[in-house]
Design an enzyme around this catalytic site. Structure first.
Site, PDB file in Angstrom:
ATOM      1  N   GLY A  51      42.890  34.743  38.315  1.00 34.89           N
ATOM      2  CA  GLY A  51      42.970  33.285  38.298  1.00 34.89           C
ATOM      3  C   GLY A  51      41.866  32.742  37.412  1.00 34.89           C
ATOM      4  CG  HIS A  52      39.256  34.755  35.908  1.00 38.88           C
ATOM      5  ND1 HIS A  52      39.192  35.328  37.150  1.00 38.88           N
ATOM      6  CD2 HIS A  52      39.220  35.786  35.034  1.00 38.88           C
ATOM      7  CE1 HIS A  52      39.092  36.631  37.041  1.00 38.88           C
ATOM      8  NE2 HIS A  52      39.121  36.939  35.770  1.00 38.88           N
ATOM      9  CB  ALA A  53      41.050  32.602  30.521  1.00 36.80           C
ATOM     10  NE  ARG A  98      42.111  37.342  32.604  1.00 35.64           N
ATOM     11  CZ  ARG A  98      41.581  38.238  31.788  1.00 35.64           C
ATOM     12  NH1 ARG A  98      41.047  39.332  32.272  1.00 35.64           N
ATOM     13  NH2 ARG A  98      41.492  38.000  30.510  1.00 35.64           N
TER      14      ARG A  98
END
Ligand code: T46
Length: 137
Positions: A51-53, A98
């Site tokens: 839950g981040h890039a 992702r």
């Protein structure tokens, strides 16, 4: 860099009646030098991770045991990959959102990364991520 560069990469596999062997040489089998290794384990059923890039981090994910899914999103639609073998993995370049889910019982997710841990290098807010993609950052 973006989702077009994301791809599954097969690793060398030495078949042996005593058990198979796979190896990874930094900068040779992956398109980056490995600076850090970490892994997710004892993941409870139904958990979601990621839950981040990453702004500048290159990463390679392998299902060392069991299986899990990786959902990639570069602002133009989502793509789901199911990882379930230890002789291939998913390469993710910088600036790709992702999420990880569908962890099987006993699964171990190995991550090889191009940088040391740096929280400032994460984008954890999806709106901020989309804004950065739109701005071409
Ligand atoms: C990713 C997915 C696949 C550290 O102190 N050092 C580290 O090297 C890492 C990776 C994390 N941490 C700390 C930061 C948080 O306080 O561990 C805690 C959990 O990290 P996070 O919430 O980022 O965990 P995931 O599973 O959501 O994401 C991790 C990686 O951070 C990330 O790079 O792509 O695994």
């Amino acid at each position: 860099m973006g989702i077009d560069q994301c791809r599954l990469i097969d690793l060398p596999k030495i078949l042996d009646a005593r058990g198979n062997l796979t190896f990874i040489e930094s900068g040779r089998h992956l398109p980056f030098e490995i600076k850090r290794v970490y892994y997710l384990y004892d993941v409870p059923g139904g958990s979601e991770r990621g839950g981040h890039a990453h702004k500048s981090l290159h990463q390679f994910l392998i299902a060392m045991s069991g299986s899990f899914d990786v959902i990639l999103d570069a602002g133009r639609g989502r793509q789901r990959f199911h990882l379930n073998r230890s002789y291939y993995g998913l390469y993710i370049p910088p600036m790709v959102w992702r999420e990880l889910d569908n962890f099987s019982s006993g699964s171990v997710a190995l991550a090889l990364a191009s940088e040391f841990y740096d929280e400032d290098e994460y984008i954890r807010d999806h709106e901020a991520y989309l804004e950065a993609v739109r701005a071409g950052r």
